[in-house]
Design a protein around this motif. Sequence first.
Motif, short mmCIF file in Angstrom:
data_model
loop_
_atom_site.label_atom_id
_atom_site.label_comp_id
_atom_site.label_asym_id
_atom_site.label_seq_id
_atom_site.Cartn_x
_atom_site.Cartn_y
_atom_site.Cartn_z
N UNK A 27 -2.48 3.67 -8.71
CA UNK A 27 -2.78 5.05 -9.10
C UNK A 27 -1.47 5.82 -9.20
N UNK A 28 -1.50 6.90 -9.97
CA UNK A 28 -0.32 7.72 -10.15
C UNK A 28 -0.68 9.19 -10.02
N UNK A 29 0.22 9.96 -9.45
CA UNK A 29 0.01 11.39 -9.29
C UNK A 29 -0.19 12.04 -10.66
N UNK A 30 -1.21 12.86 -10.77
CA UNK A 30 -1.48 13.59 -12.00
C UNK A 30 -2.20 12.81 -13.07
N UNK A 31 -2.63 11.60 -12.77
CA UNK A 31 -3.32 10.76 -13.74
C UNK A 31 -4.66 10.35 -13.16
N UNK A 32 -5.73 10.60 -13.90
CA UNK A 32 -7.07 10.30 -13.41
C UNK A 32 -7.39 8.81 -13.41
N UNK A 45 12.54 9.81 -15.94
CA UNK A 45 11.35 10.32 -15.27
C UNK A 45 10.43 9.18 -14.87
N UNK A 46 10.06 9.17 -13.58
CA UNK A 46 9.16 8.14 -13.08
C UNK A 46 8.03 8.83 -12.31
N UNK A 47 6.81 8.38 -12.52
CA UNK A 47 5.69 8.98 -11.79
C UNK A 47 5.64 8.50 -10.34
N UNK A 48 5.00 9.28 -9.49
CA UNK A 48 4.74 8.87 -8.12
C UNK A 48 3.56 7.91 -8.15
N UNK A 49 3.77 6.67 -7.71
CA UNK A 49 2.75 5.63 -7.81
C UNK A 49 2.38 5.14 -6.42
N UNK A 50 1.08 4.87 -6.23
CA UNK A 50 0.59 4.36 -4.94
C UNK A 50 -0.41 3.24 -5.21
N UNK A 51 -0.79 2.56 -4.14
CA UNK A 51 -1.68 1.40 -4.19
C UNK A 51 -2.90 1.68 -3.33
N UNK A 52 -4.08 1.45 -3.88
CA UNK A 52 -5.35 1.54 -3.15
C UNK A 52 -5.87 0.13 -2.98
N UNK A 53 -5.62 -0.52 -1.83
CA UNK A 53 -5.98 -1.92 -1.67
C UNK A 53 -7.48 -2.15 -1.51
N UNK A 54 -7.89 -3.32 -1.95
CA UNK A 54 -9.25 -3.81 -1.75
C UNK A 54 -9.15 -5.19 -1.09
#
Length: 124
Positions: A44-49, A27-36
Amino acid sequence: MPNNAIPEWVEVPLQAALRDLAAGDGAKPEIAWCPEGDDAGTVVAAGVEEGKRLVRDDVSPANLLVEVADWLQSIIVPAVGGAQASPRLACPGHDHPMVAKNVYAVAWWTCPASQSPVALIGEV
């Protein structure tokens, strides 16, 4: 959730830690990047605050890998497996999970009781 491509300086440690933590059920979470900008941002990951903010110049490669692995294990693993999920990367011979730690500029999974290195992060 942002769809920005994860930069290589984050992707490499992220995939190394995910290989270890996803072992077993995969199982792997859906992960994304919010660049600055080019050298900072938040994973960030889906379902994680709680995301993990990373700044490229603030950490050594070993510390970056430890930060990412620690975040994944403490925040992501429970979100994927649920509150009753058994700890991933159980410490051999113990009832606790291993913890990520920088030991002499090398990223290790270590035993929290003995502080001994057990396995390199990304090679479990």
